[in-house]
Design an enzyme around this catalytic site. Structure first.
Site, mmCIF file in Angstrom:
data_model
loop_
_atom_site.group_PDB
_atom_site.id
_atom_site.type_symbol
_atom_site.label_atom_id
_atom_site.label_comp_id
_atom_site.label_asym_id
_atom_site.label_seq_id
_atom_site.Cartn_x
_atom_site.Cartn_y
_atom_site.Cartn_z
ATOM 1 N N ARG B 223 0.856 -1.175 0.000
ATOM 2 C CA ARG B 223 0.000 0.000 0.000
ATOM 3 C C ARG B 223 0.889 1.221 0.000
ATOM 4 O O ARG B 223 2.074 1.139 0.303
ATOM 5 C CB ARG B 223 -0.925 0.014 1.208
ATOM 6 N N GLU B 265 5.460 6.716 1.082
ATOM 7 C CA GLU B 265 5.952 5.450 1.607
ATOM 8 C C GLU B 265 5.329 4.308 0.835
ATOM 9 O O GLU B 265 4.111 4.190 0.768
ATOM 10 C CB GLU B 265 5.574 5.302 3.082
#
Lengths: 197, 346, 320
Positions: B223, B265
């Site tokens: 993710r 991220e």
């Protein structure tokens, strides 16, 4: 709103099936201990109680605890000495021993940490929060612990930074997290709030 | 394909920048013009060629400089790398995952030779040539997790699975968005996510945990998450917040383009075979606003996302102080034209 | 595939371990090494019966050091709706099957200081793997293994040979029973107990553990969910727009798969929660057999685990 990382202290409950009861109490925590062993002479006879009258209590409950006639009662002069004694007892304990902790949050945290060190899962420890709401806070910058924090922000007792108490609790450290509050606005501090009396 | 590794810094004089190729492959995290939390987990399958998803572990032009920065962080604060004793099997699992993946996908830079338990690892960019016995900690210069993660971009956490929960019991964390491994180690999934606002009430973490408890070997997931950072600083730790926090006050309309960075991220999770632990990797990518606006779609979209972000999210991500200045600067690159769906540049 | 990555395998060896247990060695058709796994893992084996596909979970006993084979043990059960009978009657050396990647729902607690393994009958298969891992890591453990009689101890000799006096055997025919209170007496703090076997035995051991004052956090079990057959009923899959019949010998999940709908699953034993499905309507009573949903969730009638639970009634409508 409850803090997701903060342990919930559901209150002491006597585990009738435990073979031994290892009870650590600080200050007003003694009252919770008295309550669960009240009228349970058999259980008390297999209980070892480590008690420190502690800072949070106005009163010494040692005599009343002795009246329970526990197998052993260790009255210790400080939290630190109580934990040392507890560690000695845990070192010799076997499965079937139930661990209980009652008192201020910092003390409960230290008991849980001792339990963990001896292989006791924190989820199987019965806990009750009694007395002051003061927090034990670790400065995230210098890692120093400040005990009995009742207001935010406060000054780190080690490095002197002005710390805001974040609602984030570490079981391993038995402490909340303190983070510098004024580094984006040097010299400008939010008003001090007494939150944890 | 040989990567040209850049010489650059993530502190002091901040010489970090992205090449035009690195900009095009940046993992831009918004597929719509607004942002809200979601369990945006997908299979970590090989993605388009040259994208950061092409291989399980992405090595890019910043590799050598990032590894130098990590070494500096660890020298100053050894508590950034910790592992509880029961995680040693998971540490070895991680060594295998990273070495295998790096050697397979970047053979011109990394080579691994296995002869039973006798392994030979060559890391050319960092000049490392190491023979060791897999499973024998004494044959490496430092513990296995630390050894391999000093040679791999991204932070890594090892999560033990017990009592229907995941426990963060080991990790190396030097490029984090304001969270402390030293504080969080030993916490379970709900506990270490405690400071995140809103998402708990949406049930995001309950669903994510349930999903991850059943994560299967051979089926990693990923993710994207994002925040913003002033200056291309990788080590935005709470430990050093008293040193870098002041940077947030230095943003002016003149320096937004160079100073303000979107930080993305790429989080990936793998089930590890021997330990049944999960490795949770958090790889940070930085891009300057002036680099971001070279992609017109991203310029328009990021302007809209940042402008319309709920205030509590902006606060949590620490953007409040410079959000308005940045939104104003970005507005020059948003003509109001519609944007195409999806993440990638037009 | 909803169950995840599948590995085609071929049976390379069949051993008749006891009158009712066969052990099968499986090798990858590709010749590649089979994946490593942690002790306590199982795989779901897909068998291609002439009229249908049967999928059963089996614990992994061990993996050859070079990864060439896995071993599973299969007890022939009388009430089997086909899986164990198929393995016993139709599967021989050379038969091709398919397995999922290993999944572990019965892991060793790595923070534990000592481990007590208790097995009954075919429940020994994951316990065998756990003992092996504990031995490899040089961790303290004991193994208690109950069997009907000497001839039924499918793994007794191997276990004793590998672990010596760490193993205690109990034979029903010699009136030897596992004395839980004696085993659990004076175990060091941080000891964990793991039990796998017939339902009644698991219940008795866990009850004994609680009676000895052990906290739930230290008591672990894996139940071999015997397939629960029942009356036939009809299921309508609202999203897929499909209606099909669930036969008495078939699970709800199998009927859904047979109807060509790719429904989620992982353990096929009512433990992992992956196949949790929303119930839209139920004309009849939901018969829950899983260990995953809470009692309140069972009572709510809103959810069902398709791998083990079914309907007693006419028609079930699912959000699939």
């Amino acid at each position: 709103m409850p803090i997701k990382s903060r342990p919930i202290y559901p209150g002491l409950k006597l585990d009738q099936r435990a073979r031994r009861h290892l009870v650590a109490a600080e200050g007003e925590g003694a009252l919770a201990v008295l309550a669960i062993f009240e009228g349970k002479g058999d259980a008390a006879a297999s209980a070892t109680i480590v008690y420190t009258p502690g800072g949070s209590a106005g009163e010494d409950h040692a005599e009343k605890l002795a009246d329970l006639k526990p197998d052993a009662l260790h009255v210790m002069p400080s939290q630190e000495t109580a934990i040392v004694r507890l560690n000695g007892l845990l070192g010799n304990a076997a499965m079937g021993t139930r661990l209980y902790a009652a008192g201020v949050e910092g003390f409960i945290g230290k008991v849980i940490a001792s339990g963990l060190e001896h292989g006791v899962d924190h989820q199987s420890i019965y806990t009750e929060h009694c007395g002051s709401l003061a927090r034990r806070v670790q400065c995230v910058h210098c890692k120093g612990m400040t005990e009995n924090v009742t207001a935010t922000p406060f000054t780190c007792s080690h490095c002197g930074l002005n710390l805001f108490v974040r609602d984030h609790y570490s079981r391993r450290l038995a402490a909340f997290q303190g983070v510098v509050v004024d580094c984006e606005t040097p010299g400008e501090l939010p008003e001090i709030e007494e939150l944890y009396r | 394909m040989t990567i040209q590794f850049k010489k650059e810094t993530f502190r002091d004089d901040f010489t970090f920048s992205n090449s035009p190729e690195a900009i095009r492959r940046f993992p831009f995290p918004f597929d719509k013009d607004q942002y809200m939390y979601a369990v945006n987990i997908e299979q970590h399958m090989p993605g388009p060629e040259k994208s950061p998803y092409e291989f399980p572990i992405d090595i890019d032009e910043h590799y050598v400089a990032e590894m130098e920065d990590r070494a500096l962080v660890l020298k100053q604060d050894p508590l950034r790398c910790q592992s509880l004793p029961h995680m040693i099997t998971a540490e070895w699992d991680l060594v295998e995952l990273l070495m295998e993946s790096m050697a397979k996908n970047y053979p011109e830079h990394f080579q691994l030779t296995r002869d039973g338990d006798r392994w030979h690892w060559v890391n050319q960019p960092l000049g490392i040539d190491q023979r060791f016995t897999f499973g024998d900690t004494a044959t490496l210069p430092c513990p296995p997790m630390e050894y391999i993660t000093r040679q791999c971009q991204g932070d890594f956490n090892l999560l033990d699975q017990r009592h229907d929960n995941l426990w963060m019991d080991a990790g190396i964390v030097t490029t984090q968005a304001d969270w402390s491994l030293d504080f969080d180690i030993g916490m379970n999934f709900m506990e270490w996510h405690a400071p995140v606002p809103i998402a708990h009430d949406l049930g995001v973490f309950d669903r994510a945990l349930k999903f991850l408890l059943n994560l299967q070997q051979g089926r990693p997931v990923r993710r994207l998450n994002w925040t913003m950072t002033i200056n291309p600083r990788l080590d935005t730790s709470p430990e050093n917040y008293h040193k870098w926090g002041i940077d947030r006050t230095t943003v002016t309309p003149e320096n937004v383009g160079n100073k303000v960075h979107l930080r993305v991220e790429l989080q990936a999770l793998w089930r590890l075979p021997r330990s049944n632990a999960i490795v949770f990797s958090i790889r940070a990518y930085l891009i300057k606003m002036e680099e971001l606006v070279t992609i017109p779609k991203w310029a328009r979209r990021f302007h809209r996302v940042l402008r319309d972000l709920p205030p509590e999210l902006a606060d949590y991500k620490g953007l409040t102080r410079y959000r308005e200045t940045t939104v104003d600067w970005l507005s020059k690159y948003d003509d109001g034209a519609p944007t195409s769906p999806g993440f990638f540049p037009d | 595939m909803s169950g995840g990555v599948e590995i085609p395998v071929r049976v390379s060896r069949v051993e008749q371990a006891t009158a009712t247990v066969k052990r099968f060695s499986l090798e990858a058709v590709s010749g590649e090494p089979l994946p490593l796994y942690s002790a306590g893992s199982h795989v779901v084996v897909t068998m291609a019966a002439p009229d249908r596909k049967i999928k059963n979970p089996y614990s992994l006993i061990d993996r050859a050091p070079d990864g060439s084979t896995y071993r599973i043990g299969v007890l022939r059960t009388r009430d089997s709706r086909g899986g164990s009978a198929f393995m016993h009657e139709r599967v021989e050396v050379g038969t091709e099957l398919s397995i999922t990647m290993p999944v572990n729902l019965f892991p060793i607690v790595r923070t534990g200081r000592k481990h007590i393994l208790v097995a009954g009958g075919i429940g020994v298969t994951p316990i065998y793997a756990m003992a092996e891992e504990l031995r490899r890591q040089n961790l303290p453990f004991e193994l208690h293994y109950a069997m009907r009689d000497a001839a039924s101890g499918a793994f007794a000799d191997e276990l004793v040979a590998r672990h010596g006096d760490k193993v205690r055997l109990y034979r029903d025919d010699a009136q030897e029973i596992i004395a839980v209170d004696r085993i659990l007496w004076r175990q060091p703090l941080g000891t964990h107990l793991y039990v796998c076997g017939p339902e009644g035995m698991i219940d008795a051991i866990l009850a004994g553990g609680r009676e000895a004052g052990w906290p739930d956090e230290n008591l672990h079990s894996e139940r071999f969910m015997a397939h629960v057959s029942g009356e036939p009923f009809s299921v309508r899959l609202a999203k897929a727009g499909v209606t099909t019949e669930v036969r008495p010998d078939q699970s709800l999940l199998e009927a859904i798969e047979e109807a060509g709908v790719d429904a989620p699953y992982l353990c096929r034993g009512g433990a992992c929660g992956q196949c949790e499905t929303a119930v839209l309507e139920a004309d009849g009573e939901l018969m829950h057999h899983d260990h995953f949903l809470t009692e309140e969730e069972h009572a709510s009638g809103k959810k069902i685990m398709t791998c083990v639970s079914r309907l007693k009634g006419r028609e079930l409508v699912l959000d699939l």
